[in-house]
Design a protein around this motif. Structure first.
Motif, mmCIF file in Angstrom:
data_model
loop_
_atom_site.group_PDB
_atom_site.id
_atom_site.type_symbol
_atom_site.label_atom_id
_atom_site.label_comp_id
_atom_site.label_asym_id
_atom_site.label_seq_id
_atom_site.Cartn_x
_atom_site.Cartn_y
_atom_site.Cartn_z
ATOM 1 N N GLN A 82 15.526 107.098 26.294
ATOM 2 C CA GLN A 82 16.122 108.327 25.809
ATOM 3 C C GLN A 82 17.258 108.687 26.729
ATOM 4 N N PHE A 117 20.459 113.260 23.596
ATOM 5 C CA PHE A 117 19.861 113.541 22.294
ATOM 6 C C PHE A 117 19.639 112.276 21.456
ATOM 7 N N ARG A 118 19.842 111.119 22.039
ATOM 8 C CA ARG A 118 19.654 109.867 21.312
ATOM 9 C C ARG A 118 18.473 109.095 21.881
ATOM 10 N N TYR A 125 17.097 105.202 21.937
ATOM 11 C CA TYR A 125 17.523 103.825 21.721
ATOM 12 C C TYR A 125 16.316 102.908 21.785
ATOM 13 N N SER A 142 19.730 103.033 17.461
ATOM 14 C CA SER A 142 19.725 104.362 18.061
ATOM 15 C C SER A 142 19.556 105.399 16.959
ATOM 16 N N ASP A 155 19.724 109.718 16.492
ATOM 17 C CA ASP A 155 20.038 110.992 17.135
ATOM 18 C C ASP A 155 19.083 112.080 16.658
ATOM 19 N N LYS A 156 19.269 113.280 17.147
ATOM 20 C CA LYS A 156 18.354 114.388 16.830
ATOM 21 C C LYS A 156 18.353 114.751 15.358
ATOM 22 N N ASN A 189 20.157 110.434 12.374
ATOM 23 C CA ASN A 189 21.214 109.472 12.033
ATOM 24 C C ASN A 189 20.967 108.207 12.838
ATOM 25 N N GLN A 190 20.986 107.053 12.151
ATOM 26 C CA GLN A 190 20.664 105.796 12.801
ATOM 27 C C GLN A 190 21.877 104.875 12.869
#
Length: 161
Positions: free
Chosen positions: A69, A72-73, A75, A110, A112-113, A116-117
């Motif tokens: 981490q 906010f992402r 991985y 990855s 995000d909050k 979204n990939q």
């Protein structure tokens, strides 16, 4: 013919045992580091979680998968390399296994909050072990020995603590 077959099976089982030793060294050291990552007074890196331990499959592919981490992402990263493609071991920030070509396959995802990939596949010359604490040159020495016993020539090159 029978003595040759027995000798062949003995050598194969010995090499397989040494491949297990490579995996054991990497897994034991990484689990120890992950367990202690927050107790290290100068820790300021990504939070790393082991999702799939180091392993070597029947095709002699070394792999590991981690989750980290960063802000906010989140991985997820999987690395793979054939044992015969590893030419050296060194340490810069992390202990790394080097190949002479782009033989390390890295697959990363990855999120995000907002969920979204992004996915990406790349090749590299560097296999990161995520081992970075200081005073760990013994790991490099032990890996060089385990690779040699498994039938692979791997040199220890630089070691920067």
């Amino acid at each position: 013919m029978k003595p040759f077959l027995i000798l062949f099976l003995f050598v194969c089982s010995f090499c397989f045992a040494q491949e297990k030793e490579i995996v054991k060294i990497l897994n034991d050291e990484l689990k120890n580091e992950l367990r202690n990552q927050f107790t290290y007074p100068h820790f300021d890196g990504d939070t790393v979680t082991l999702t799939k331990e180091f392993s070597i499959d029947k095709n002699k592919i070394l792999s590991v998968e981690i989750k980290k981490q960063n802000g906010f992402r989140v991985y997820t990263e999987r690395q793979e390399v054939h044992l015969s493609k590893i030419s050296s071991i060194g340490k810069d920030i992390n202990i790394i296994l080097n190949s002479d070509g782009g033989d390390v396959q890295i697959k990363s995802k990855s999120v995000d909050k907002d969920n979204n990939q992004q996915t990406r596949s790349t090749n590299s010359e560097t296999f990161f072990t995520y081992l970075h604490f200081n005073n760990n040159e013994h790991i490099g020495n032990n890996l060089v020995k385990a690779f040699a016993k498994a039938g692979y020539t791997v040199k220890k090159v630089y070691w920067y603590d």
